[in-house]
Write a protein that holds these residues in place. Sequence first.
Motif, PDB file in Angstrom:
ATOM      1  N   THR A 183      32.329  -1.136-150.536  1.00 39.94           N
ATOM      2  CA  THR A 183      33.089   0.027-150.953  1.00 39.94           C
ATOM      3  C   THR A 183      33.943  -0.382-152.149  1.00 39.94           C
ATOM      4  O   THR A 183      34.196  -1.577-152.379  1.00 39.94           O
ATOM      5  N   ALA A 185      37.128   0.065-152.569  1.00 37.38           N
ATOM      6  CA  ALA A 185      38.382  -0.545-152.115  1.00 37.38           C
ATOM      7  C   ALA A 185      38.162  -1.993-151.694  1.00 37.38           C
ATOM      8  O   ALA A 185      38.969  -2.882-152.018  1.00 37.38           O
ATOM      9  N   ALA A 215      48.149   0.909-155.812  1.00 36.23           N
ATOM     10  CA  ALA A 215      47.289   2.092-155.739  1.00 36.23           C
ATOM     11  C   ALA A 215      45.846   1.760-155.407  1.00 36.23           C
ATOM     12  O   ALA A 215      45.048   2.663-155.165  1.00 36.23           O
ATOM     13  N   ALA A 217      44.484   0.812-152.883  1.00 36.00           N
ATOM     14  CA  ALA A 217      44.031   1.271-151.577  1.00 36.00           C
ATOM     15  C   ALA A 217      43.297   2.599-151.690  1.00 36.00           C
ATOM     16  O   ALA A 217      42.484   2.946-150.829  1.00 36.00           O
ATOM     17  N   ASP A 218      43.566   3.355-152.747  1.00 36.67           N
ATOM     18  CA  ASP A 218      42.876   4.624-152.987  1.00 36.67           C
ATOM     19  C   ASP A 218      42.349   4.605-154.415  1.00 36.67           C
ATOM     20  O   ASP A 218      42.919   5.224-155.316  1.00 36.67           O
ATOM     21  N   ALA A 221      41.717   8.000-156.373  1.00 32.34           N
ATOM     22  CA  ALA A 221      42.944   8.638-156.863  1.00 32.34           C
ATOM     23  C   ALA A 221      43.505   7.877-158.051  1.00 32.34           C
ATOM     24  O   ALA A 221      44.042   8.483-158.997  1.00 32.34           O
TER      25      ALA A 221
END
Length: 250
Positions: A183, A185, A215, A217-218, A221
């Motif tokens: 992924t 992340a 940031a 972690a997302d 976004a």
Amino acid sequence: MAARTTKQSSIPSVWARPQRESDQPALSRATIVREAITMLDAEGVEALSMRKLATRLNAGAASLYRHVATKDELMELAVDEVAAEIHVPPADSPDWRAAVAEAAHSFRTTALRHPWLSSVLGQAGLAYLGPNLMSYSERLAALFTAAGFQDPNGAIDAVLSYVIGMSTTEGAWLITVARSGETEADFIARLLPAARQAVADHEHLARGYTGVETAAADPVALRDGKFAAALDIVLDGLALRLNATGPERP
């Protein structure tokens, strides 16, 4: 003495020559292009070849060449086909800035849906002559003209240069992540130690990197926010230019 004649070379673009009839009714230019886009989305530009495409279509390579003379022409067609997915708000939109931002975000969304797109735009010959790209450019020009820009082409160039540049970088990053099998992340988490070491001796880069780590972690976004923030800077510049010159008078 007889006059010597020279044969004029053809223009190397699919849009500059007539389409041929196929000896296989089930095989059409549209079918070829759709399958090529499927291959490009799944495997990238390097994996696409006329021979592999013909095999997937259960056709001979010679049959493909009746519709598309070269791989370069195929890329022109593929670029124009996906350009139809880009939305541009109508010219009479009440807020030109919001409308341009919407068009820019739509371009980015399309480019990330087809990660190969941005990287080949500058190599796809005369792709801009295609009907979908022509329509896209016309709608952008209408939008900027209605907003009062005396030079809509300059405004278009400013926005597209930013969007294509960002989309190319972002698309390349997502291809790298996809190849890792992780992924986004997880890939970032594994990359962070090397990234911290790389910026350690660079004061300004290290200072700005703290927010990136938080940031991470997302990551979606984070990428959305970075794109929107820099787009605002481009639009701020265009707004200043518009205010300085004033809207075009009839």
